[in-house]
Design a protein around this motif. Structure first.
Motif, PDB file in Angstrom:
ATOM      1  N   ASP A 305       0.832  -1.201   0.000  1.00  0.00           N
ATOM      2  CA  ASP A 305       0.000   0.000   0.000  1.00  0.00           C
ATOM      3  C   ASP A 305       0.868   1.253   0.000  1.00  0.00           C
ATOM      4  N   ASN A 306       1.888   1.251   0.853  1.00  0.00           N
ATOM      5  CA  ASN A 306       2.789   2.402   0.909  1.00  0.00           C
ATOM      6  C   ASN A 306       3.429   2.666  -0.446  1.00  0.00           C
ATOM      7  N   ASP A 307       3.956   1.607  -1.042  1.00  0.00           N
ATOM      8  CA  ASP A 307       4.569   1.732  -2.362  1.00  0.00           C
ATOM      9  C   ASP A 307       3.560   2.273  -3.371  1.00  0.00           C
ATOM     10  N   ALA A 308       2.343   1.752  -3.263  1.00  0.00           N
ATOM     11  CA  ALA A 308       1.307   2.143  -4.222  1.00  0.00           C
ATOM     12  C   ALA A 308       1.034   3.640  -4.126  1.00  0.00           C
ATOM     13  N   VAL A 309       0.902   4.144  -2.905  1.00  0.00           N
ATOM     14  CA  VAL A 309       0.594   5.569  -2.735  1.00  0.00           C
ATOM     15  C   VAL A 309       1.775   6.424  -3.198  1.00  0.00           C
ATOM     16  N   LEU A 310       2.992   5.982  -2.860  1.00  0.00           N
ATOM     17  CA  LEU A 310       4.179   6.717  -3.319  1.00  0.00           C
ATOM     18  C   LEU A 310       4.231   6.774  -4.845  1.00  0.00           C
ATOM     19  N   ALA A 311       3.982   5.630  -5.458  1.00  0.00           N
ATOM     20  CA  ALA A 311       4.042   5.577  -6.921  1.00  0.00           C
ATOM     21  C   ALA A 311       2.968   6.470  -7.532  1.00  0.00           C
ATOM     22  N   LEU A 312       1.772   6.461  -6.945  1.00  0.00           N
ATOM     23  CA  LEU A 312       0.696   7.300  -7.478  1.00  0.00           C
ATOM     24  C   LEU A 312       1.043   8.782  -7.304  1.00  0.00           C
ATOM     25  N   GLU A 313       1.644   9.116  -6.159  1.00  0.00           N
ATOM     26  CA  GLU A 313       2.072  10.502  -5.953  1.00  0.00           C
ATOM     27  C   GLU A 313       3.081  10.906  -7.026  1.00  0.00           C
ATOM     28  N   HIS A 314       3.966   9.971  -7.323  1.00  0.00           N
ATOM     29  CA  HIS A 314       4.960  10.230  -8.364  1.00  0.00           C
ATOM     30  C   HIS A 314       4.253  10.501  -9.701  1.00  0.00           C
ATOM     31  N   LEU A 315       3.306   9.657 -10.034  1.00  0.00           N
ATOM     32  CA  LEU A 315       2.545   9.853 -11.278  1.00  0.00           C
ATOM     33  C   LEU A 315       1.811  11.187 -11.269  1.00  0.00           C
ATOM     34  N   ALA A 316       1.239  11.522 -10.111  1.00  0.00           N
ATOM     35  CA  ALA A 316       0.503  12.787 -10.007  1.00  0.00           C
ATOM     36  C   ALA A 316       1.452  13.959 -10.242  1.00  0.00           C
TER      37      ALA A 316
ATOM     38  N   ALA B 274      -2.716  10.007 -15.597  1.00  0.00           N
ATOM     39  CA  ALA B 274      -1.455   9.330 -15.905  1.00  0.00           C
ATOM     40  C   ALA B 274      -1.636   7.816 -15.779  1.00  0.00           C
ATOM     41  N   LEU B 275      -2.457   7.432 -14.820  1.00  0.00           N
ATOM     42  CA  LEU B 275      -2.724   6.012 -14.593  1.00  0.00           C
ATOM     43  C   LEU B 275      -3.463   5.397 -15.787  1.00  0.00           C
ATOM     44  N   GLU B 276      -4.456   6.134 -16.291  1.00  0.00           N
ATOM     45  CA  GLU B 276      -5.214   5.644 -17.450  1.00  0.00           C
ATOM     46  C   GLU B 276      -4.315   5.563 -18.680  1.00  0.00           C
ATOM     47  N   ARG B 277      -3.422   6.532 -18.767  1.00  0.00           N
ATOM     48  CA  ARG B 277      -2.509   6.542 -19.906  1.00  0.00           C
ATOM     49  C   ARG B 277      -1.602   5.313 -19.859  1.00  0.00           C
ATOM     50  N   LEU B 278      -1.156   4.989 -18.659  1.00  0.00           N
ATOM     51  CA  LEU B 278      -0.306   3.819 -18.452  1.00  0.00           C
ATOM     52  C   LEU B 278      -1.037   2.548 -18.896  1.00  0.00           C
ATOM     53  N   GLU B 279      -2.301   2.520 -18.571  1.00  0.00           N
ATOM     54  CA  GLU B 279      -3.130   1.363 -18.926  1.00  0.00           C
ATOM     55  C   GLU B 279      -3.255   1.258 -20.444  1.00  0.00           C
ATOM     56  N   ARG B 280      -3.472   2.406 -21.095  1.00  0.00           N
ATOM     57  CA  ARG B 280      -3.593   2.398 -22.556  1.00  0.00           C
ATOM     58  C   ARG B 280      -2.284   1.946 -23.198  1.00  0.00           C
ATOM     59  N   ALA B 281      -1.156   2.371 -22.595  1.00  0.00           N
ATOM     60  CA  ALA B 281       0.153   1.987 -23.139  1.00  0.00           C
ATOM     61  C   ALA B 281       0.329   0.469 -23.058  1.00  0.00           C
ATOM     62  N   ARG B 282      -0.082  -0.100 -21.929  1.00  0.00           N
ATOM     63  CA  ARG B 282       0.042  -1.544 -21.759  1.00  0.00           C
ATOM     64  C   ARG B 282      -0.818  -2.271 -22.814  1.00  0.00           C
ATOM     65  N   GLU B 283      -2.020  -1.741 -22.980  1.00  0.00           N
ATOM     66  CA  GLU B 283      -2.952  -2.321 -23.952  1.00  0.00           C
ATOM     67  C   GLU B 283      -2.354  -2.221 -25.366  1.00  0.00           C
ATOM     68  N   ALA B 284      -1.728  -1.070 -25.659  1.00  0.00           N
ATOM     69  CA  ALA B 284      -1.141  -0.847 -26.987  1.00  0.00           C
ATOM     70  C   ALA B 284      -0.076  -1.907 -27.277  1.00  0.00           C
ATOM     71  N   ARG B 285       0.763  -2.170 -26.298  1.00  0.00           N
ATOM     72  CA  ARG B 285       1.820  -3.176 -26.499  1.00  0.00           C
ATOM     73  C   ARG B 285       1.214  -4.533 -26.769  1.00  0.00           C
TER      74      ARG B 285
END
Lengths: 369, 334
Positions: A305-316, B274-285
C-alpha cells in the motif's frame, strides 16, 4: 465568440492542422454538438480512423453522405430537429461527378472517364485529396442543402492549396503542359515546331512512344474542363472568405504540431481567410478536480500500500508538470488572437472516443468552454 | 526524487535483436503517421549508427521540398538540399529532390548529352515531370537509388546504410505503391526499368527494412496495424514497430494491485489521467504484439525536445548498436 455561437451562426467551418492531432475527432464532435443544437449538419471527412467511422455508423467509401440514426444522435433524450450526415470523401466519386458536370456532352465525359490514364489520375496526382475536398465542399455549399458543413482537411501542409488555382491538378493541367501534349495549337513558325519535335523525341525516349501518345489524347480531352475547374475554385473562394466561414486550427501540445498551427495561421492570413481560433487537443490543460494522491491512506504497515501511494504521488507529480506545461501552451496560443477568435483546450478523451457517446461528451465539453 | 522500481525500462531494451538485423541493411525506411515522433526517431537512429562507426546517409523524403527541414535541424545539418552534406563523422544528410532525380535520370537515359540538356531546359517538360502522375515520386526514388549505388573506387558502398525519413502525410506509402503504379502506367521504356530496379531494392528484406513508428494510444496503434497490412500488400518488409513516448511505469505488480484496491475503496485521486494513460500503453503493447509478427521496441518518454532529445535517444540506442557491430562485420572504417 465561443464555439457554441460559431456552430449556430456559421455555414462552413474548416478544420486544419498537422496529422495525428485529432482533426477528424474534433470535426465529428463539433458536428454532433451542432446537430444536437438543432442544425442540419454535414461532416465531410477524409480517411477517418476506422473505429471512429464505426462509432458514427459510417459506411466506408459510400457514394453519398450517411445519416447518423436519430436513436444514436439523441440516445439520451427526445429527438430534436437537428440532423447529422457524415461523408467519408471518396476522391474517385467526386472527380467523376465533376467531369460529368463540367463536360459539354456525355460523350465528352466518357472520353475522359474511359481513358486508360483516367484511372490513375485520382490515385497518382498528389493533391487530389485536397482538390476533391474542395470540389465536394463547393458542390454542397452551392446546393444549399445543409445549414452547416464541417470540413476535415487532409493532413498536409498543402491542405490550403485548393484555394490557389486548384493545386497540383492545375499544375498538371497547366497550359504549358497542355501545349506540350495537346493537339496542335495552331501555332506555326519553325522554332515552335522544332521545339515540339524535340519534346516529342525526348518524351518518346523517356516514356516510350505509346505513353506520350496516350498522354496527348488524355490531356487534350481533360484540358477542356479547365475553365470550369477555375470557376468552381473562384466560387468556393468567395464562400470561404465570407463571414459565413470560419477556419479552426487544431493542434496537439507537441512542438511539431504547434509549429504547423503557426504555419497554417500565417497561411490563412496571407490568403485573407477568416481565422477563428485554436483547439488544443490531447492536452491536460483542463483541471480534473480530483483529490491529491497523498490523501489516499495506506493500510497501516502494509508495504505494498505504501509503495502504491508513493508511486501514485509520483505519477501525479508527472501529471501536474504536464498539465502546467499544457496550460502555458494554451496561454501562448491565446496571446495576440484577433478579436473574436478563441483558444480552447479539449479535454483529453483518451480511449473514450471510440464510441458515439464519447463524441457527444467531447462536443458538449467543447461548446460550454 | 522518489526511487521506484521501473518497468518502463524493459521497453527500451528489447530492441537489441531488431537493431542488429536492421544494421546490415542498405536502406531503413522510417514511417508512421504525423505526430508520432517519426522524424526524431530517424535522426536518433542515424546519430546512433554514426557514433558506433558506421557511415550513414540520413535522407529526408519530404513532400514539401522548399520548406524548412525539421530533420536537418535535429542533426545539425547546415543545409537541407539535394546535395549530400557531411554533418559529423560518419553522418551525411540529404533532402531527396525530385528535380535532382529527374536530372540524373535524363542524363543517364537519353542517348546524347545535348538532348538531355535541351530536355532539362524545357520548362514545359520540367513542369510535367514535377506534376505528372507518379513522376515526382519516381524522381525521389531515383535519387535515392543513385545514392545507395554510389561506391568508393574499390567498390565498397559510399553509404552502406541509408536511413530514410518518409513523409508523414496520408501518403506515407506513396513511395511503396509508386513502383506498382508506374509499372502499370508505363511498363516498358527506361522509366519502367529504373522503377523496377527501385522496387527490387525496396522489396528485398535482406537490403531494406521498414520501421513503423507509433504511440502507445489506441488510435495510433489502429493506424499502425492498418499500415502494417498495407506494407504487406505492396511487398515491403516490415522489420520492427517502435512505440515512442512510453510512459514511465512506477509500479511493481504488488503495488499496482494494492493501488487498485485502495482506489476501489476511496475513488479516483490525482494521477488518474497518468494512470489511465499507463493502462492504454500496456494495452497498446499487447495489441501490437498480438497483431504483428515483428519485434516491438519501446522508447521512453523524456522531458526533452529537439536535438537534446535526439542525442539522448541515440545514447539509449547505442549500446545495442555496439553489441551488434561485431556481428555486422562490414562497418569498420579504414
Amino acid at each position: 465568440m465561443n464555439l457554441d455561437a460559431m456552430l449556430r451562426d456559421k455555414r462552413v467551418i474548416v478544420l486544419c492542422g498537422a496529422g495525428g492531432v485529432g482533426k477528424t475527432t474534433t470535426a465529428a464532435a463539433l458536428g454532433v454538438a451542432a446537430a444536437r443544437a438543432g442544425r442540419h449538419v454535414l461532416v465531410l471527412t477524409i480517411d477517418p480512423a476506422r473505429r471512429l467511422a464505426e462509432a458514427m455508423g459510417l459506411k466506408e467509401n459510400g457514394p453519398e453522405p450517411t445519416t447518423v440514426p436519430l436513436e444514436r444522435l439523441y440516445a439520451d433524450g427526445p429527438h430534436g430537429e437537428g440532423r447529422l450526415d457524415v461523408w467519408m470523401l471518396e476522391p474517385r466519386i467526386v472527380f467523376e461527378r465533376m467531369v460529368r458536370k463540367l463536360s459539354a456532352t456525355e460523350s465528352a465525359a466518357r472520353a475522359i472517364l474511359d481513358h486508360r490514364l483516367y484511372r490513375f489520375l485520382s490515385e497518382l496526382v498528389a493533391g487530389v485529396q485536397e482538390y476533391a475536398a474542395a470540389e465536394a465542399l463547393d458542390g454542397f455549399l452551392a446546393d444549399g442543402h445543409y445549414d452547416l458543413i464541417l470540413l476535415d482537411t487532409p493532413p498536409s501542409r498543402h491542405a490550403l492549396d485548393f484555394l490557389e488555382a486548384p493545386g497540383r491538378l492545375a499544375r498538371f493541367l497547366d497550359d504549358r503542359v497542355i501545349s506540350l501534349f495537346g493537339p496542335d495549337s495552331g501555332r506555326t513558325g519553325r522554332l515552335w515546331q522544332g521545339a515540339q519535335a524535340l519534346v516529342g523525341k525526348v518524351l518518346d525516349g523517356i516514356f516510350g512512344g505509346g505513353f506520350a501518345q496516350e498522354m496527348r489524347t488524355f490531356v487534350g480531352a481533360f484540358g477542356g474542363l479547365f475553365a470550369g475547374i477555375r470557376l468552381h475554385t473562384e466560387r468556393l473562394r468567395e464562400h470561404l472568405t465570407s463571414k459565413d466561414a470560419a477556419f479552426l486550427l487544431v493542434t496537439s501540445p507537441e512542438a511539431a504540431a504547434m509549429r504547423e498551427a503557426t504555419f497554417f495561421r500565417d497561411a490563412l492570413q496571407a490568403r485573407g481567410l477568416p481565422f477563428a481560433g485554436y483547439v488544443l487537443n490531447r492536452s491536460w490543460a483542463r483541471e480534473d478536480g480530483l483529490a491529491p494522491a497523498a490523501n489516499l491512506k495506506p493500510h497501516a504497515n502494509n508495504s505494498a500500500d505504501n509503495d502504491a501511494v508513493l508511486a501514485l504521488e509520483h505519477l501525479a507529480g508527472v501529471e501536474d508538470a504536464r498539465a502546467t506545461a499544457h496550460r502555458s501552451l494554451l496561454d501562448r496560443l491565446a496571446e495576440g488572437l484577433p478579436l473574436g477568435a478563441l483558444a480552447i483546450a479539449a479535454p483529453d478523451a483518451g480511449a473514450d472516443l471510440e464510441d458515439f457517446r464519447g463524441l457527444v461528451n467531447l462536443g458538449d465539453a467543447l461548446t460550454v468552454a | 526524487m522518489l526511487t521506484v522500481k521501473s518497468r518502463a525500462r524493459e521497453g527500451a531494451t528489447d530492441g537489441g535483436v531488431v537493431l542488429d538485423s536492421l544494421w546490415n541493411r542498405r536502406a531503413v525506411l522510417v514511417s508512421g503517421k504525423g505526430g508520432v515522433g517519426k522524424t526524431t526517431l530517424s535522426a536518433a537512429m542515424a546519430v546512433a549508427a554514426a557514433r558506433s562507426g558506421r557511415p550513414v546517409l540520413l535522407a529526408e523524403l519530404s513532400p514539401d521540398e522548399g520548406g524548412p527541414s525539421t530533420l536537418a535541424a535535429l542533426v545539425g545539418a547546415k543545409e537541407a538540399g539535394a546535395k549530400v552534406v557531411p554533418v559529423r563523422p560518419n553522418l551525411s544528410f540529404v533532402r531527396l529532390s525530385a528535380a535532382e532525380g529527374h536530372r540524373q535520370f535524363l542524363e543517364e537515359t537519353l542517348p546524347v548529352k545535348w538532348l538531355a540538356d535541351a530536355a532539362l531546359r524545357s520548362r514545359a517538360l520540367r513542369r510535367f515531370l514535377e506534376a505528372g502522375p507518379a513522376l515526382k515520386e519516381m524522381g525521389l526514388l531515383y535519387q535515392m537509388l543513385t545514392l545507395v549505388r554510389r561506391a568508393h573506387p574499390d567498390g565498397r558502398p559510399l553509404y552502406p546504410l541509408a536511413v530514410v525519413d518518409l513523409p508523414a502525410t496520408g501518403h506515407a506509402l506513396a513511395l511503396a505503391t509508386l513502383p506498382r503504379s508506374v509499372l502499370s502506367l508505363m511498363p516498358g521504356g527506361p522509366i519502367g526499368r529504373a522503377v523496377r530496379e527501385g522496387l527490387d531494392l525496396l522489396q528485398d528484406p535482406a537490403r531494406t527494412g521498414v520501421v513503423l513508428t507509433s504511440l502507445p494510444e489506441p488510435l495510433p496503434v489502429s493506424e499502425t496495424l492498418a499500415m502494417a497490412r498495407e506494407l504487406k500488400d505492396v511487398g515491403l518488409p516490415l522489420t520492427a514497430v517502435v512505440l515512442n513516448r512510453m510512459p514511465e511505469d512506477p509500479f511493481t505488480p504488488e503495488s499496482r494491485a494494492a493501488l487498485d484496491r485502495l482506489l476501489e475503496t476511496h475513488g479516483p485521486h490525482r494521477g488518474q489521467r497518468a494512470l489511465e494513460r499507463l493502462e492504454r500503453a500496456r494495452e497498446a503493447r499487447k495489441r501490437l504484439a498480438a497483431d504483428t509478427s515483428v519485434p516491438q521496441w519501446g522508447l521512453p518518454e523524456l522531458a526533452l525536445t529537439g536535438t537534446a532529445l535526439v542525442e539522448r535517444l541515440a545514447e539509449l540506442l547505442l549500446p545495442t548498436l555496439e553489441e551488434a557491430a561485431p556481428a555486422g562485420g562490414r562497418e569498420a572504417t579504414p
